[in-house]
Scaffold this motif. Structure first.
Motif, PDB file in Angstrom:
ATOM      1  N   PRO A   3       0.821  -1.225   0.000  1.00 15.56           N
ATOM      2  CA  PRO A   3       0.000   0.000   0.000  1.00 15.56           C
ATOM      3  C   PRO A   3       0.848   1.264   0.000  1.00 15.56           C
ATOM      4  O   PRO A   3       1.995   1.266   0.448  1.00 15.56           O
ATOM      5  CB  PRO A   3      -0.812  -0.120   1.292  1.00 15.56           C
ATOM      6  N   GLY A   4       0.268   2.341  -0.537  1.00 13.10           N
ATOM      7  CA  GLY A   4       0.914   3.646  -0.464  1.00 13.10           C
ATOM      8  C   GLY A   4       1.494   4.152  -1.757  1.00 13.10           C
ATOM      9  O   GLY A   4       1.995   5.269  -1.811  1.00 13.10           O
ATOM     10  N   GLY A   5       1.424   3.353  -2.809  1.00 13.77           N
ATOM     11  CA  GLY A   5       1.951   3.827  -4.077  1.00 13.77           C
ATOM     12  C   GLY A   5       3.453   3.659  -4.170  1.00 13.77           C
ATOM     13  O   GLY A   5       4.113   3.129  -3.273  1.00 13.77           O
ATOM     14  N   ALA A   6       4.019   4.131  -5.273  1.00 10.94           N
ATOM     15  CA  ALA A   6       5.454   4.003  -5.493  1.00 10.94           C
ATOM     16  C   ALA A   6       6.232   4.851  -4.499  1.00 10.94           C
ATOM     17  O   ALA A   6       5.767   5.899  -4.058  1.00 10.94           O
ATOM     18  CB  ALA A   6       5.800   4.430  -6.919  1.00 10.94           C
ATOM     19  N   GLU A   7       7.417   4.382  -4.158  1.00  8.67           N
ATOM     20  CA  GLU A   7       8.287   5.168  -3.289  1.00  8.67           C
ATOM     21  C   GLU A   7       9.278   5.989  -4.103  1.00  8.67           C
ATOM     22  O   GLU A   7      10.158   6.642  -3.542  1.00  8.67           O
ATOM     23  CB  GLU A   7       9.019   4.238  -2.318  1.00  8.67           C
ATOM     24  N   GLY A   8       9.160   5.946  -5.384  1.00  8.56           N
ATOM     25  CA  GLY A   8      10.006   6.727  -6.272  1.00  8.56           C
ATOM     26  C   GLY A   8       9.271   7.003  -7.564  1.00  8.56           C
ATOM     27  O   GLY A   8       8.119   6.604  -7.743  1.00  8.56           O
ATOM     28  N   LEU A   9       9.916   7.674  -8.462  1.00 10.70           N
ATOM     29  CA  LEU A   9       9.309   8.034  -9.737  1.00 10.70           C
ATOM     30  C   LEU A   9       9.415   6.857 -10.705  1.00 10.70           C
ATOM     31  O   LEU A   9      10.477   6.238 -10.821  1.00 10.70           O
ATOM     32  CB  LEU A   9       9.997   9.270 -10.306  1.00 10.70           C
ATOM     33  N   VAL A  10       8.315   6.555 -11.392  1.00  7.66           N
ATOM     34  CA  VAL A  10       8.245   5.345 -12.199  1.00  7.66           C
ATOM     35  C   VAL A  10       7.909   5.668 -13.652  1.00  7.66           C
ATOM     36  O   VAL A  10       8.700   5.442 -14.572  1.00  7.66           O
ATOM     37  CB  VAL A  10       7.193   4.364 -11.629  1.00  7.66           C
ATOM     38  N   TYR A  11       6.711   6.215 -13.857  1.00  3.95           N
ATOM     39  CA  TYR A  11       6.154   6.387 -15.201  1.00  3.95           C
ATOM     40  C   TYR A  11       5.058   7.430 -15.081  1.00  3.95           C
ATOM     41  O   TYR A  11       4.342   7.467 -14.073  1.00  3.95           O
ATOM     42  CB  TYR A  11       5.596   5.043 -15.693  1.00  3.95           C
ATOM     43  N   SER A  12       4.914   8.284 -16.057  1.00  2.71           N
ATOM     44  CA  SER A  12       4.055   9.464 -15.880  1.00  2.71           C
ATOM     45  C   SER A  12       2.565   9.163 -15.853  1.00  2.71           C
ATOM     46  O   SER A  12       1.770  10.070 -15.610  1.00  2.71           O
ATOM     47  CB  SER A  12       4.379  10.502 -16.958  1.00  2.71           C
ATOM     48  N   ARG A  13       2.177   7.921 -16.076  1.00  8.11           N
ATOM     49  CA  ARG A  13       0.776   7.558 -15.833  1.00  8.11           C
ATOM     50  C   ARG A  13       0.520   7.351 -14.348  1.00  8.11           C
ATOM     51  O   ARG A  13      -0.624   7.391 -13.889  1.00  8.11           O
ATOM     52  CB  ARG A  13       0.407   6.287 -16.605  1.00  8.11           C
ATOM     53  N   PHE A  14       1.594   7.100 -13.589  1.00  7.36           N
ATOM     54  CA  PHE A  14       1.482   6.824 -12.166  1.00  7.36           C
ATOM     55  C   PHE A  14       1.807   8.045 -11.301  1.00  7.36           C
ATOM     56  O   PHE A  14       1.104   8.348 -10.350  1.00  7.36           O
ATOM     57  CB  PHE A  14       2.428   5.690 -11.763  1.00  7.36           C
ATOM     58  N   ASN A  15       2.902   8.718 -11.610  1.00  8.28           N
ATOM     59  CA  ASN A  15       3.337   9.835 -10.781  1.00  8.28           C
ATOM     60  C   ASN A  15       4.361  10.676 -11.546  1.00  8.28           C
ATOM     61  O   ASN A  15       4.787  10.310 -12.647  1.00  8.28           O
ATOM     62  CB  ASN A  15       3.912   9.356  -9.442  1.00  8.28           C
TER      63      ASN A  15
END
Length: 443
Positions: A84-96
């Motif tokens: 839970p809580g989403g990514a802890e870093g930058l991944v892909y611009s659809r996510f964050n």
């Protein structure tokens, strides 16, 4: 803003200077808690991570480089919901993305929310919320009226997938709310969805009564339906529903948060566990705000309090003039509730609101012809839908934003042909009064 680094700027044992951590957020000085208006100028962003740029750059990239494979796995565990809580870093611009994460950090400050998400429009925020929480056979209980597109989404779109709905009027008493929720309790109620003030009548919902009713009928456990509320008209300056029992707050950030009529976006903030559920749906269907829009909203949040305060002061002066005009039947302005005969609405206003806002309903004597004549005669105010911009806007909801609402329901909700919705901007109040005066003479 997410940072993938794990070290400080000082050189390590090899003499190589690694990437630096962002500076810690400063939200207090001594024992003084800083206000959101102050924190909008820099919260969540360290210029030293972006070549010293005072303002965040616009990060126009589709994807982000991982430090190592293990970090990539860790981020995708959050993105896919395995953690839970989403990514802890930058991944892909659809996510964050950096712009979106800074924006979400700052947006949550206004209402002291546990977490926040932003979306490509207000309706995409609402649609993503619904898709994340409802399943076939469920019931949505909502206040009425709602923004027309929200009603269409519930009744016509979700209805095709076996979703049911029940509603109660915006100004309903605790007893009336109890009656509707008790009927809905025969099945699974997935969500209680509110809009206050209601669009376009400006009727207030008693959030505290809804929360008390929900807790009494469904309990306070994890299976109780969450309460979400569209706070676009008054929030975040004059209404903070999380303090009155709501679990989630929805925004059309297009309106006051954006404030310049030059972007479209939506927001959702509140309970972290619920936000995580909606985040998973947003990750799947891709309704996140784009980087450029997020950057523009960061600009707008810096002046949010100034713009809303000036517009609210203007609205008070304009409404005083309109209330005395012989061609005006009624002014649905929240600032007049204390002096009117609707004790129920006045009580809700006293308990829930700290200001009357700058959007109101104007009922002219006559019908559609008089409303159209008034709108066509305006010289400063613009004939356009939407609200919350720096300019004054006026429209006819029955013929425009709520045209798709069945006539019988419009009548029941007070959306009549003589209703004009007005959103006051930051122009000179005397100039606006002169404009409305000459337009009323025409009507």
């Amino acid at each position: 803003m997410t940072d993938n680094s794990t070290t400080e700027t000082e050189a390590d044992m090899t003499g190589v200077t690694p990437r630096r951590r962002p500076r810690a957020h400063i939200d207090t000085i001594g024992d003084r808690k800083l206000s959101p208006a102050t924190l909008m100028m820099g919260h969540g962003y360290d210029p030293m991570l972006s070549e010293g740029s005072l303002k965040p750059p616009i990060f126009l990239t589709s994807t982000f480089v991982f430090e190592n494979a293990a970090a990539g796995k860790r981020h995708f565990e959050g993105v896919t919901g395995k953690r839970p809580g989403g990514a802890e870093g930058l991944v892909y611009s659809r996510f964050n993305g950096p712009n979106q994460e800074i924006l979400e950090d700052r947006l949550g400050l206004w209402e002291e929310a546990e977490d926040a998400l932003t979306f490509s429009s207000g309706m995409s925020a609402i649609a993503t919320l619904f898709l994340a929480l409802v399943r076939p056979g469920d019931t949505i209980v909502h206040s009425g009226p709602l923004y027309a597109a929200t009603e269409t989404l519930i009744a016509k779109v979700l209805g095709r997938f076996g979703i049911h709905w029940l509603d109660f009027p915006a100004g309903a008493t605790r007893e009336e709310i109890d009656e509707v929720l008790s009927k809905a309790n025969a099945g699974r109620v997935a969500l209680i969805y509110l809009e206050s003030p209601a669009n376009p009548t400006n009727a207030l919902v008693d959030v505290e009564a809804v929360r008390a009713s929900r807790d009494a009928i469904f309990g306070t456990g994890p299976d109780a339906p969450p309460i979400a509320i569209d706070n676009t008209f008054l929030g975040p300056l004059w209404h903070k529903p999380l303090k009155h029992g709501a679990d989630l707050v929805v925004y059309s950030l297009t309106k006051y948060a954006g404030g310049h009529s030059d972007l479209v976006a939506g927001g959702l903030l509140g309970d972290k566990a619920l936000i995580n559920t909606v985040r998973s749906m947003r990750n799947t269907i891709g309704t996140i705000t784009d980087p450029n829009t997020a950057w523009m909203l960061l600009r707008s949040l810096e002046t949010l309090e100034l713009r809303m305060t000036r517009a609210g002061e203007n609205a008070a002066k304009v409404c005083e003039f309109l209330a005395q005009h012989p061609k005006v039947e009624h002014v649905g302005y929240l600032g007049f509730l204390e002096r009117g005969d609707n004790a129920r609405q006045a009580d809700i206003y006293r308990r829930h609101c700290t200001g009357a806002g700058s959007t109101f309903s104007l009922y002219l004597k006559g019908g559609e012809a008089e409303a159209f004549a008034f709108l066509d005669a305006l010289k400063i105010a613009k004939l356009a839908v939407s609200l919350g911009g720096t300019e004054t806007l006026a429209s006819a909801p029955a013929a425009m934003t709520h045209l798709s609402v069945p006539d019988a329901r419009k009548r029941a909700l007070g959306i009549t042909d003589n209703l004009v919705r007005i959103s006051i901007g930051v122009e000179d109040a005397g100039d606006l009064i002169a404009d409305f005066d000459q337009a009323l003479a025409t009507a």
